[in-house]
Design a protein around this motif. Structure first.
Motif, PDB file in Angstrom:
ATOM      1  N   SER A 182     -29.101  -0.422  -5.390  1.00  0.00           N
ATOM      2  CA  SER A 182     -30.038  -0.266  -4.182  1.00  0.00           C
ATOM      3  C   SER A 182     -29.319   1.103  -3.245  1.00  0.00           C
ATOM      4  CB  SER A 182     -29.709  -1.471  -2.981  1.00  0.00           C
ATOM      5  OG  SER A 182     -30.525  -1.286  -2.087  1.00  0.00           O
ATOM      6  N   VAL A 183     -27.878   1.267  -3.218  1.00  0.00           N
ATOM      7  CA  VAL A 183     -27.543   2.387  -2.725  1.00  0.00           C
ATOM      8  C   VAL A 183     -27.925   3.598  -3.426  1.00  0.00           C
ATOM      9  CG1 VAL A 183     -25.125   3.496  -2.494  1.00  0.00           C
ATOM     10  CG2 VAL A 183     -25.313   1.108  -2.008  1.00  0.00           C
ATOM     11  N   LEU A 184     -27.977   3.633  -4.782  1.00  0.00           N
ATOM     12  CA  LEU A 184     -28.553   4.891  -5.453  1.00  0.00           C
ATOM     13  C   LEU A 184     -30.002   4.918  -5.112  1.00  0.00           C
ATOM     14  CD1 LEU A 184     -28.126   6.898  -7.371  1.00  0.00           C
ATOM     15  CD2 LEU A 184     -28.476   5.211  -9.315  1.00  0.00           C
ATOM     16  N   LYS A 185     -30.766   4.008  -5.137  1.00  0.00           N
ATOM     17  CA  LYS A 185     -32.398   3.767  -5.078  1.00  0.00           C
ATOM     18  C   LYS A 185     -32.672   4.606  -3.341  1.00  0.00           C
ATOM     19  CE  LYS A 185     -35.040   0.509  -5.171  1.00  0.00           C
ATOM     20  NZ  LYS A 185     -35.569  -0.681  -5.232  1.00  0.00           N
ATOM     21  N   THR A 186     -31.867   4.234  -2.635  1.00  0.00           N
ATOM     22  CA  THR A 186     -32.141   4.720  -0.862  1.00  0.00           C
ATOM     23  C   THR A 186     -31.411   5.906  -0.713  1.00  0.00           C
ATOM     24  OG1 THR A 186     -29.950   3.570  -0.299  1.00  0.00           O
ATOM     25  CG2 THR A 186     -32.197   2.401  -0.304  1.00  0.00           C
ATOM     26  N   GLY A 187     -30.746   6.470  -1.775  1.00  0.00           N
ATOM     27  CA  GLY A 187     -30.309   7.929  -1.661  1.00  0.00           C
ATOM     28  C   GLY A 187     -28.989   8.007  -0.749  1.00  0.00           C
ATOM     29  N   LYS A 188     -28.428   7.032  -0.607  1.00  0.00           N
ATOM     30  CA  LYS A 188     -27.048   6.904   0.222  1.00  0.00           C
ATOM     31  C   LYS A 188     -25.869   7.035  -0.776  1.00  0.00           C
ATOM     32  CE  LYS A 188     -29.065   3.625   3.618  1.00  0.00           C
ATOM     33  NZ  LYS A 188     -28.922   2.444   4.084  1.00  0.00           N
ATOM     34  N   ALA A 189     -26.200   6.921  -2.077  1.00  0.00           N
ATOM     35  CA  ALA A 189     -24.952   7.668  -2.821  1.00  0.00           C
ATOM     36  C   ALA A 189     -24.363   8.871  -2.698  1.00  0.00           C
ATOM     37  CB  ALA A 189     -25.193   7.060  -4.403  1.00  0.00           C
ATOM     38  N   LYS A 190     -23.367   9.089  -2.930  1.00  0.00           N
ATOM     39  CA  LYS A 190     -22.419  10.275  -2.695  1.00  0.00           C
ATOM     40  C   LYS A 190     -22.669  11.028  -4.269  1.00  0.00           C
ATOM     41  CE  LYS A 190     -21.294  10.148   1.437  1.00  0.00           C
ATOM     42  NZ  LYS A 190     -21.972  10.919   2.482  1.00  0.00           N
ATOM     43  N   GLY A 191     -22.859  10.338  -5.129  1.00  0.00           N
ATOM     44  CA  GLY A 191     -23.104  10.736  -6.620  1.00  0.00           C
ATOM     45  C   GLY A 191     -23.369   9.832  -7.547  1.00  0.00           C
ATOM     46  N   VAL A 192     -23.824  10.344  -8.859  1.00  0.00           N
ATOM     47  CA  VAL A 192     -24.202   9.322  -9.949  1.00  0.00           C
ATOM     48  C   VAL A 192     -23.178   9.780 -10.963  1.00  0.00           C
ATOM     49  CG1 VAL A 192     -26.208  10.627 -10.355  1.00  0.00           C
ATOM     50  CG2 VAL A 192     -25.905   8.178 -11.050  1.00  0.00           C
ATOM     51  N   ARG A 193     -22.565   8.961 -11.739  1.00  0.00           N
ATOM     52  CA  ARG A 193     -22.025   9.186 -13.068  1.00  0.00           C
ATOM     53  C   ARG A 193     -22.996   9.735 -14.009  1.00  0.00           C
ATOM     54  NH1 ARG A 193     -16.953   5.440 -14.103  1.00  0.00           N
ATOM     55  NH2 ARG A 193     -17.398   6.033 -16.091  1.00  0.00           N
ATOM     56  N   PHE A 194     -22.845  10.399 -14.902  1.00  0.00           N
ATOM     57  CA  PHE A 194     -23.606  10.826 -15.928  1.00  0.00           C
ATOM     58  C   PHE A 194     -23.952   9.739 -17.035  1.00  0.00           C
ATOM     59  CE2 PHE A 194     -22.404  15.294 -15.397  1.00  0.00           C
ATOM     60  CZ  PHE A 194     -23.525  16.041 -14.888  1.00  0.00           C
ATOM     61  N   ASP A 195     -23.014   8.802 -17.215  1.00  0.00           N
ATOM     62  CA  ASP A 195     -23.065   7.438 -17.918  1.00  0.00           C
ATOM     63  C   ASP A 195     -24.041   6.535 -17.365  1.00  0.00           C
ATOM     64  OD1 ASP A 195     -21.275   7.003 -16.297  1.00  0.00           O
ATOM     65  OD2 ASP A 195     -20.080   5.670 -17.594  1.00  0.00           O
ATOM     66  N   THR A 196     -24.108   6.589 -16.010  1.00  0.00           N
ATOM     67  CA  THR A 196     -25.053   5.664 -15.074  1.00  0.00           C
ATOM     68  C   THR A 196     -26.481   6.250 -15.536  1.00  0.00           C
ATOM     69  OG1 THR A 196     -23.259   4.940 -13.876  1.00  0.00           O
ATOM     70  CG2 THR A 196     -25.575   4.513 -13.162  1.00  0.00           C
ATOM     71  N   LEU A 197     -26.242   7.600 -15.169  1.00  0.00           N
ATOM     72  CA  LEU A 197     -27.654   8.200 -15.299  1.00  0.00           C
ATOM     73  C   LEU A 197     -28.374   8.119 -16.763  1.00  0.00           C
ATOM     74  CD1 LEU A 197     -29.782   9.918 -13.770  1.00  0.00           C
ATOM     75  CD2 LEU A 197     -28.577  11.937 -14.541  1.00  0.00           C
ATOM     76  N   GLU A 198     -27.686   8.384 -17.906  1.00  0.00           N
ATOM     77  CA  GLU A 198     -28.065   8.072 -18.937  1.00  0.00           C
ATOM     78  C   GLU A 198     -28.570   6.685 -19.270  1.00  0.00           C
ATOM     79  OE1 GLU A 198     -26.223   8.316 -23.630  1.00  0.00           O
ATOM     80  OE2 GLU A 198     -24.989   8.858 -22.065  1.00  0.00           O
ATOM     81  N   ALA A 199     -27.748   5.791 -18.861  1.00  0.00           N
ATOM     82  CA  ALA A 199     -28.308   4.130 -18.964  1.00  0.00           C
ATOM     83  C   ALA A 199     -29.642   3.891 -18.087  1.00  0.00           C
ATOM     84  CB  ALA A 199     -27.405   3.582 -18.529  1.00  0.00           C
ATOM     85  N   ILE A 200     -29.749   4.651 -17.039  1.00  0.00           N
ATOM     86  CA  ILE A 200     -31.238   4.410 -16.345  1.00  0.00           C
ATOM     87  C   ILE A 200     -32.402   5.191 -17.189  1.00  0.00           C
ATOM     88  CG2 ILE A 200     -32.173   5.235 -14.311  1.00  0.00           C
ATOM     89  CD1 ILE A 200     -29.478   5.135 -12.817  1.00  0.00           C
ATOM     90  N   CYS A 201     -31.796   6.250 -17.679  1.00  0.00           N
ATOM     91  CA  CYS A 201     -33.063   7.168 -18.473  1.00  0.00           C
ATOM     92  C   CYS A 201     -33.453   6.239 -19.671  1.00  0.00           C
ATOM     93  CB  CYS A 201     -32.491   8.337 -18.662  1.00  0.00           C
ATOM     94  SG  CYS A 201     -32.524   9.595 -17.392  1.00  0.00           S
ATOM     95  N   LYS A 202     -32.534   5.755 -20.342  1.00  0.00           N
ATOM     96  CA  LYS A 202     -32.579   4.931 -21.488  1.00  0.00           C
ATOM     97  C   LYS A 202     -33.342   3.659 -21.100  1.00  0.00           C
ATOM     98  CE  LYS A 202     -30.229   2.776 -25.432  1.00  0.00           C
ATOM     99  NZ  LYS A 202     -29.102   2.651 -26.111  1.00  0.00           N
TER     100      LYS A 202
END
Length: 68
Positions: free
Chosen positions: A33-53
């Motif tokens: 939810s923190v990521l979805k709402t844009g409140k995150a300060k950053g996102v790890r590449f492995d998390t981004l990769e998992a989301i894309c997968k």
């Protein structure tokens, strides 16, 4: 913030709920939810990769840059 998170758009396109994605990623729904709402300060590449997968998409489908 000039970086727009379109995660909710991709979830709707894939007809997936946040809870289901969080389970697939192995993260809490609160962190997602923190990521979805844009409140995150950053996102790890492995998390981004998992989301894309999980959503079968590209990083550009989730992240967007707009000038203020």
């Amino acid at each position: 913030m000039p970086i727009i998170i379109n995660l909710d758009v991709m979830l709707a396109k894939r007809k997936m709920q946040s809870k289901e994605l969080a389970e697939k990623l192995g993260i809490s729904t609160v962190n997602l939810s923190v990521l979805k709402t844009g409140k995150a300060k950053g996102v790890r590449f492995d998390t981004l990769e998992a989301i894309c997968k999980a959503l079968e998409c590209q990083p550009g489908d989730i992240l967007e840059y707009k000038e203020e």
